[in-house]
Scaffold this motif. Sequence first.
Motif, PDB file in Angstrom:
ATOM      1  N   ASN A 176      21.087 -18.611   8.094  1.00  0.00           N
ATOM      2  CA  ASN A 176      22.056 -19.013   9.202  1.00  0.00           C
ATOM      3  C   ASN A 176      21.602 -18.060  10.577  1.00  0.00           C
ATOM      4  OD1 ASN A 176      23.281 -20.425   7.365  1.00  0.00           O
ATOM      5  ND2 ASN A 176      25.005 -18.867   6.890  1.00  0.00           N
ATOM      6  N   TYR A 177      21.724 -18.525  11.455  1.00  0.00           N
ATOM      7  CA  TYR A 177      21.628 -18.027  12.638  1.00  0.00           C
ATOM      8  C   TYR A 177      20.276 -17.790  13.041  1.00  0.00           C
ATOM      9  CZ  TYR A 177      26.670 -16.872  11.837  1.00  0.00           C
ATOM     10  OH  TYR A 177      27.921 -17.237  11.689  1.00  0.00           O
ATOM     11  N   ARG A 178      19.269 -18.299  12.225  1.00  0.00           N
ATOM     12  CA  ARG A 178      17.630 -18.220  12.668  1.00  0.00           C
ATOM     13  C   ARG A 178      17.558 -18.656  13.875  1.00  0.00           C
ATOM     14  NH1 ARG A 178      13.795 -19.626   7.826  1.00  0.00           N
ATOM     15  NH2 ARG A 178      14.709 -17.685   7.209  1.00  0.00           N
ATOM     16  N   GLN A 179      16.499 -18.364  14.765  1.00  0.00           N
ATOM     17  CA  GLN A 179      16.424 -18.877  16.122  1.00  0.00           C
ATOM     18  C   GLN A 179      14.786 -18.746  16.330  1.00  0.00           C
ATOM     19  OE1 GLN A 179      18.588 -17.395  19.424  1.00  0.00           O
ATOM     20  NE2 GLN A 179      20.550 -17.358  18.329  1.00  0.00           N
ATOM     21  N   THR A 180      14.374 -19.472  17.014  1.00  0.00           N
ATOM     22  CA  THR A 180      13.082 -19.726  17.374  1.00  0.00           C
ATOM     23  C   THR A 180      12.540 -19.105  18.723  1.00  0.00           C
ATOM     24  OG1 THR A 180      12.585 -21.599  16.096  1.00  0.00           O
ATOM     25  CG2 THR A 180      10.997 -21.135  17.942  1.00  0.00           C
ATOM     26  N   VAL A 181      11.698 -18.106  18.838  1.00  0.00           N
ATOM     27  CA  VAL A 181      11.467 -17.439  20.238  1.00  0.00           C
ATOM     28  C   VAL A 181      10.355 -18.229  20.638  1.00  0.00           C
ATOM     29  CG1 VAL A 181      10.976 -15.370  21.128  1.00  0.00           C
ATOM     30  CG2 VAL A 181      12.501 -15.332  19.263  1.00  0.00           C
ATOM     31  N   ASP A 182      10.483 -19.114  21.657  1.00  0.00           N
ATOM     32  CA  ASP A 182       9.289 -19.907  22.066  1.00  0.00           C
ATOM     33  C   ASP A 182       8.703 -18.941  23.358  1.00  0.00           C
ATOM     34  OD1 ASP A 182       9.656 -22.450  20.851  1.00  0.00           O
ATOM     35  OD2 ASP A 182      11.416 -22.695  22.177  1.00  0.00           O
ATOM     36  N   TYR A 183       7.352 -18.674  23.444  1.00  0.00           N
ATOM     37  CA  TYR A 183       6.707 -18.048  24.370  1.00  0.00           C
ATOM     38  C   TYR A 183       5.308 -18.544  24.601  1.00  0.00           C
ATOM     39  CZ  TYR A 183       3.855 -16.204  20.419  1.00  0.00           C
ATOM     40  OH  TYR A 183       3.145 -16.053  19.300  1.00  0.00           O
TER      41      TYR A 183
ATOM     42  N   ILE B 266      17.130  -7.860  12.545  1.00  0.00           N
ATOM     43  CA  ILE B 266      16.534  -8.918  12.923  1.00  0.00           C
ATOM     44  C   ILE B 266      15.053  -9.065  12.347  1.00  0.00           C
ATOM     45  CG2 ILE B 266      16.098 -10.623  14.741  1.00  0.00           C
ATOM     46  CD1 ILE B 266      18.417  -8.937  16.231  1.00  0.00           C
ATOM     47  N   GLU B 267      15.020  -9.881  11.394  1.00  0.00           N
ATOM     48  CA  GLU B 267      13.558 -10.390  11.065  1.00  0.00           C
ATOM     49  C   GLU B 267      12.788 -11.087  11.970  1.00  0.00           C
ATOM     50  OE1 GLU B 267      12.125 -10.896   6.646  1.00  0.00           O
ATOM     51  OE2 GLU B 267      12.389 -12.759   7.486  1.00  0.00           O
ATOM     52  N   ILE B 268      11.560 -10.628  12.132  1.00  0.00           N
ATOM     53  CA  ILE B 268      10.603 -11.381  13.099  1.00  0.00           C
ATOM     54  C   ILE B 268       9.503 -12.210  12.363  1.00  0.00           C
ATOM     55  CG2 ILE B 268       8.791 -11.262  14.943  1.00  0.00           C
ATOM     56  CD1 ILE B 268      11.561 -10.210  15.786  1.00  0.00           C
ATOM     57  N   ARG B 269       9.371 -13.353  12.214  1.00  0.00           N
ATOM     58  CA  ARG B 269       8.412 -14.279  11.596  1.00  0.00           C
ATOM     59  C   ARG B 269       7.365 -14.758  12.373  1.00  0.00           C
ATOM     60  NH1 ARG B 269       9.648 -16.444   6.577  1.00  0.00           N
ATOM     61  NH2 ARG B 269      11.413 -14.932   5.324  1.00  0.00           N
ATOM     62  N   GLN B 270       6.115 -14.971  11.822  1.00  0.00           N
ATOM     63  CA  GLN B 270       5.187 -15.672  12.450  1.00  0.00           C
ATOM     64  C   GLN B 270       4.581 -16.545  11.551  1.00  0.00           C
ATOM     65  OE1 GLN B 270       1.617 -13.505  12.919  1.00  0.00           O
ATOM     66  NE2 GLN B 270       0.901 -14.397  15.257  1.00  0.00           N
ATOM     67  N   ASN B 271       4.317 -18.009  11.900  1.00  0.00           N
ATOM     68  CA  ASN B 271       4.227 -18.947  11.059  1.00  0.00           C
ATOM     69  C   ASN B 271       5.000 -19.092   9.554  1.00  0.00           C
ATOM     70  OD1 ASN B 271       2.246 -19.914  12.929  1.00  0.00           O
ATOM     71  ND2 ASN B 271       0.762 -18.306  12.306  1.00  0.00           N
ATOM     72  N   GLY B 272       6.361 -18.650   9.759  1.00  0.00           N
ATOM     73  CA  GLY B 272       7.009 -18.734   8.595  1.00  0.00           C
ATOM     74  C   GLY B 272       6.910 -17.556   7.585  1.00  0.00           C
TER      75      GLY B 272
ATOM     76  N   PRO C  48       7.105 -13.039   7.104  1.00  0.00           N
ATOM     77  CA  PRO C  48       7.333 -12.078   8.090  1.00  0.00           C
ATOM     78  C   PRO C  48       6.369 -11.202   8.510  1.00  0.00           C
ATOM     79  CG  PRO C  48       8.341 -11.882   5.724  1.00  0.00           C
ATOM     80  CD  PRO C  48       7.360 -13.146   5.723  1.00  0.00           C
ATOM     81  N   LEU C  49       6.618 -10.776   9.844  1.00  0.00           N
ATOM     82  CA  LEU C  49       5.571 -10.046  10.663  1.00  0.00           C
ATOM     83  C   LEU C  49       6.048  -8.420  10.175  1.00  0.00           C
ATOM     84  CD1 LEU C  49       3.550 -10.494  12.889  1.00  0.00           C
ATOM     85  CD2 LEU C  49       5.335  -9.931  14.392  1.00  0.00           C
ATOM     86  N   ILE C  50       5.000  -7.842   9.808  1.00  0.00           N
ATOM     87  CA  ILE C  50       5.634  -6.419   9.555  1.00  0.00           C
ATOM     88  C   ILE C  50       5.549  -5.474  11.003  1.00  0.00           C
ATOM     89  CG2 ILE C  50       4.609  -4.380   8.467  1.00  0.00           C
ATOM     90  CD1 ILE C  50       5.522  -6.685   6.797  1.00  0.00           C
ATOM     91  N   LEU C  51       6.411  -5.006  11.297  1.00  0.00           N
ATOM     92  CA  LEU C  51       6.610  -4.185  12.685  1.00  0.00           C
ATOM     93  C   LEU C  51       5.631  -3.202  12.734  1.00  0.00           C
ATOM     94  CD1 LEU C  51      10.492  -4.254  12.937  1.00  0.00           C
ATOM     95  CD2 LEU C  51       8.899  -5.827  13.926  1.00  0.00           C
ATOM     96  N   GLY C  52       4.846  -3.031  14.042  1.00  0.00           N
ATOM     97  CA  GLY C  52       3.859  -2.282  13.910  1.00  0.00           C
ATOM     98  C   GLY C  52       2.463  -2.483  13.575  1.00  0.00           C
ATOM     99  N   LYS C  53       2.239  -3.614  13.018  1.00  0.00           N
ATOM    100  CA  LYS C  53       0.842  -3.737  12.507  1.00  0.00           C
ATOM    101  C   LYS C  53       0.416  -5.106  13.177  1.00  0.00           C
ATOM    102  CE  LYS C  53      -1.227  -5.724   8.077  1.00  0.00           C
ATOM    103  NZ  LYS C  53      -0.906  -6.285   6.935  1.00  0.00           N
ATOM    104  N   PRO C  54      -0.778  -4.694  13.802  1.00  0.00           N
ATOM    105  CA  PRO C  54      -1.563  -5.851  14.613  1.00  0.00           C
ATOM    106  C   PRO C  54      -1.672  -7.198  13.802  1.00  0.00           C
ATOM    107  CG  PRO C  54      -2.640  -3.676  14.965  1.00  0.00           C
ATOM    108  CD  PRO C  54      -1.591  -3.638  13.714  1.00  0.00           C
ATOM    109  N   CYS C  55      -1.597  -8.212  14.231  1.00  0.00           N
ATOM    110  CA  CYS C  55      -2.034  -9.323  13.536  1.00  0.00           C
ATOM    111  C   CYS C  55      -2.674 -10.568  14.487  1.00  0.00           C
ATOM    112  CB  CYS C  55      -0.891 -10.321  13.154  1.00  0.00           C
ATOM    113  SG  CYS C  55       0.714 -10.712  14.286  1.00  0.00           S
TER     114      CYS C  55
END
Length: 76
Positions: free
Chosen positions: A16-23, A61-67, A69-76
């Motif tokens: 619930n409350y999940r939102q997409t961040v368009d950039y 707030i969890e950040i996801r990339q391509n579905g 989880p994106l580990i914070l501070g870790k380059p991808c």
Amino acid sequence: MAFGQNIAVRKVNGVNYRQTVDYGIRCDASPYEWVMILKITGQVTSFNPAALQTSVGGLGIEIRQNGEPLILGKPC
């Protein structure tokens, strides 16, 4: 990103409350080969390495990339 004032604490469940961040990213023509890395930094929650700590204790707030989880501070 604003979530507004109408968040029911009992309904916060990671879905619930999940939102997409368009950039968008625009790179002008260049004779050089570009390499881009994405890295999100901030205060990590104690319970999820992919969640930014909010101003509310125990709420992140969890950040996801391509579905995933994106580990914070870790380059991808």
